[in-house]
Design an enzyme around this catalytic site. Structure first.
Site, PDB file in Angstrom:
ATOM      1  N   HIS A 168      11.777   0.827   9.586  1.00 62.54           N
ATOM      2  CA  HIS A 168      10.904  -0.345   9.696  1.00 62.54           C
ATOM      3  C   HIS A 168      11.093  -1.025  11.043  1.00 62.54           C
ATOM      4  O   HIS A 168      12.049  -1.767  11.253  1.00 62.54           O
ATOM      5  CB  HIS A 168      11.223  -1.303   8.526  1.00 62.54           C
ATOM      6  N   SER A 187       6.294  -1.890   5.567  1.00 64.50           N
ATOM      7  CA  SER A 187       7.022  -3.161   5.586  1.00 64.50           C
ATOM      8  C   SER A 187       7.329  -3.644   4.183  1.00 64.50           C
ATOM      9  O   SER A 187       8.039  -4.635   4.034  1.00 64.50           O
ATOM     10  CB  SER A 187       6.252  -4.229   6.366  1.00 64.50           C
ATOM     11  N   GLU A 227      14.968  -1.801  10.724  1.00 62.16           N
ATOM     12  CA  GLU A 227      15.587  -1.744   9.393  1.00 62.16           C
ATOM     13  C   GLU A 227      15.503  -0.296   8.927  1.00 62.16           C
ATOM     14  O   GLU A 227      14.401   0.270   8.869  1.00 62.16           O
ATOM     15  CB  GLU A 227      14.792  -2.600   8.403  1.00 62.16           C
ATOM     16  N   ASN A 283      11.774  -9.168   5.355  1.00 60.51           N
ATOM     17  CA  ASN A 283      10.670  -9.854   4.675  1.00 60.51           C
ATOM     18  C   ASN A 283      11.123 -10.592   3.419  1.00 60.51           C
ATOM     19  O   ASN A 283      10.486 -11.553   2.998  1.00 60.51           O
ATOM     20  CB  ASN A 283       9.548  -8.863   4.348  1.00 60.51           C
TER      21      ASN A 283
HETATM   22  P1  NAD Z   1      -3.043  -0.924  11.879  1.00 56.06           P
HETATM   23  O1  NAD Z   1      -4.161  -1.249  10.969  1.00 56.06           O
HETATM   24  O2  NAD Z   1      -2.990  -1.526  13.246  1.00 56.06           O
HETATM   25  O3  NAD Z   1      -2.951   0.682  12.068  1.00 56.06           O
HETATM   26  C1  NAD Z   1      -3.047   1.577  11.008  1.00 56.06           C
HETATM   27  C2  NAD Z   1      -3.659   2.862  11.556  1.00 56.06           C
HETATM   28  O4  NAD Z   1      -3.580   3.865  10.539  1.00 56.06           O
HETATM   29  C3  NAD Z   1      -5.149   2.730  11.934  1.00 56.06           C
HETATM   30  O5  NAD Z   1      -5.319   3.136  13.283  1.00 56.06           O
HETATM   31  C4  NAD Z   1      -5.857   3.681  10.976  1.00 56.06           C
HETATM   32  O6  NAD Z   1      -6.979   4.348  11.560  1.00 56.06           O
HETATM   33  C5  NAD Z   1      -4.742   4.669  10.643  1.00 56.06           C
HETATM   34  N1  NAD Z   1      -4.935   5.379   9.384  1.00 56.06           N
HETATM   35  C6  NAD Z   1      -5.355   4.894   8.197  1.00 56.06           C
HETATM   36  N2  NAD Z   1      -5.366   5.879   7.269  1.00 56.06           N
HETATM   37  C7  NAD Z   1      -4.937   7.007   7.896  1.00 56.06           C
HETATM   38  C8  NAD Z   1      -4.724   8.340   7.484  1.00 56.06           C
HETATM   39  N3  NAD Z   1      -4.985   8.712   6.226  1.00 56.06           N
HETATM   40  N4  NAD Z   1      -4.275   9.234   8.388  1.00 56.06           N
HETATM   41  C9  NAD Z   1      -4.031   8.862   9.671  1.00 56.06           C
HETATM   42  N5  NAD Z   1      -4.200   7.599  10.129  1.00 56.06           N
HETATM   43  C10 NAD Z   1      -4.655   6.683   9.236  1.00 56.06           C
HETATM   44  O7  NAD Z   1      -1.705  -1.268  11.056  1.00 56.06           O
HETATM   45  P2  NAD Z   1      -0.249  -1.584  11.626  1.00 56.06           P
HETATM   46  O8  NAD Z   1      -0.110  -3.055  11.772  1.00 56.06           O
HETATM   47  O9  NAD Z   1       0.037  -0.672  12.769  1.00 56.06           O
HETATM   48  O10 NAD Z   1       0.653  -1.194  10.354  1.00 56.06           O
HETATM   49  C11 NAD Z   1       0.982   0.151  10.084  1.00 56.06           C
HETATM   50  C12 NAD Z   1       2.162   0.192   9.128  1.00 56.06           C
HETATM   51  O11 NAD Z   1       3.264  -0.498   9.727  1.00 56.06           O
HETATM   52  C13 NAD Z   1       1.945  -0.473   7.782  1.00 56.06           C
HETATM   53  O12 NAD Z   1       2.633   0.234   6.785  1.00 56.06           O
HETATM   54  C14 NAD Z   1       2.549  -1.861   7.971  1.00 56.06           C
HETATM   55  O13 NAD Z   1       2.975  -2.450   6.765  1.00 56.06           O
HETATM   56  C15 NAD Z   1       3.724  -1.521   8.845  1.00 56.06           C
HETATM   57  N6  NAD Z   1       4.256  -2.624   9.653  1.00 56.06           N
HETATM   58  C16 NAD Z   1       3.399  -3.512  10.251  1.00 56.06           C
HETATM   59  C17 NAD Z   1       3.920  -4.538  11.031  1.00 56.06           C
HETATM   60  C18 NAD Z   1       2.996  -5.525  11.727  1.00 56.06           C
HETATM   61  O14 NAD Z   1       3.471  -6.600  12.133  1.00 56.06           O
HETATM   62  N7  NAD Z   1       1.717  -5.192  11.934  1.00 56.06           N
HETATM   63  C19 NAD Z   1       5.311  -4.657  11.216  1.00 56.06           C
HETATM   64  C20 NAD Z   1       6.154  -3.716  10.612  1.00 56.06           C
HETATM   65  C21 NAD Z   1       5.609  -2.698   9.825  1.00 56.06           C
END
Ligand code: NAD
Length: 289
Positions: A140, A119, A152, A190
């Protein structure tokens, strides 16, 4: 380019949602997480949401089963050797992401596209960790992925037209509406949203209005579905602070300085809904109410 097999890395909130929508659109999906528990939770979440769609008569039992069987939980990145598209959705950390992209660059077929759901992190920098920067792109998705229509698409400095076209088509195949964005801090969503949330926090910090009245102003005055402080609590105050820091550092412009109150709340562990306390208090976590 013909995308049929998708691998999703990270089975958290976003990764599970991305796997869900890909399978629902007919793609074969491998879902990987380096934490077995997170993978199991991600798969269970997908199954629950599919069942909810059946209960609400948005999908038949057969469609649910077919969708679910298109998703395979896998325990190694090497499964990426069979993918046409790999979408990374692990934690928002440049070192973790570049490490994964370097590994995937060796594992994935030469034609495969590597996408990140970041993000805020620069796609150009993630792409530079690979030998195929023209096949690296940002995809995104918004949270919750099965509900939100926007994707995005972020073009890194070296992303090719062919890669962009393939991902544009992929987003449409997932029944999403893509917008194309160049790779600058905060992208579009964002860049606009977070300064608004930060300004709402300044409004509170300066004692101009209460939490409730700030939110009511934006809900009833601007027709926003939820107020900015409620939204900040839902996103997570640590995430909001992190993105403001990316904007502040990336543009070196004081207009993006994070509000001191936001910093103070994060330091206190008041991270919003997920920690039970942010601008509002969420008792549900503690009472099972
Ligand atoms: P989250 O914490 O729910 O999930 C992340 C997952 O990644 C976890 O299950 C973790 O175990 C896993 N992980 C960590 N290191 C790892 C590795 N080396 N190999 C494999 N798996 C690994 O986070 P999220 O909210 O799902 O966010 C994930 C991505 O999406 C981030 O980059 C975030 O910025 C982006 N994002 C989040 C949102 C939101 O609203 N939460 C919206 C858009 C984008």
């Amino acid at each position: 380019m013909n995308i049929e097999k998708v691998m999703v890395i990270g089975a958290g909130q976003m990764g599970a949602g991305i796997a869900h929508v890909c399978a629902q659109a007919g793609f074969h999906v491998r879902l990987y997480d380096n934490q077995a528990k997170a993978l199991e939770k991600g798969i269970n979440t997908i199954e629950k949401l599919l069942q909810r769609s059946v209960d609400k008569q948005r999908m038949t039992e057969q469609e649910k089963n077919e969708t679910f069987t298109r998703i395979q939980a896998v325990d190694t990145l090497w499964e990426g050797s069979k993918a046409d598209l790999i979408i990374e959705a692990v934690i928002e950390n440049m070192d973790v992401k570049t490490d994964i992209f370097q590994q995937l660059d060796h594992i994935a077929p030469t034609h495969a596209i590597l996408a990140s759901n970041t993000s805020s992190l620069p796609i150009t920098e993630i792409a530079a960790a690979t030998e195929r920067p023209e096949q690296v792109i940002g995809m995104h998705f918004m949270n919750p992925v099965p509900v939100m229509k926007l994707v995005e698409i972020i073009r890194g400095l070296q992303t090719s037209d062919q890669t962009y076209q393939a991902i544009d088509q992929m987003a449409k195949a997932l029944n999403k509406t893509p917008v194309v964005v160049n790779d600058f801090p905060g992208f579009v969503s964002n860049r606009i949203l977070m300064p608004m949330i930060n300004e709402a926090i300044y409004t509170l910090y300066e004692g101009i209005a209460t939490v409730e009245d700030i939110d009511t102003s934006m809900k009833l005055g601007m027709n926003h579905p939820m107020g900015p402080l409620t939204l900040a609590d839902f996103i997570g105050l640590d995430t909001c602070l992190y993105i403001m820091e990316v904007l502040h550092e990336g543009f070196a412009d004081s207009k993006y300085r994070p509000c001191p109150l936001l910093r103070q709340y994060v330091k206190a562990g008041w991270l919003g809904k997920k920690s039970g306390r942010g601008f509002y208090t969420y008792t549900k976590l503690y009472t099972n109410a």
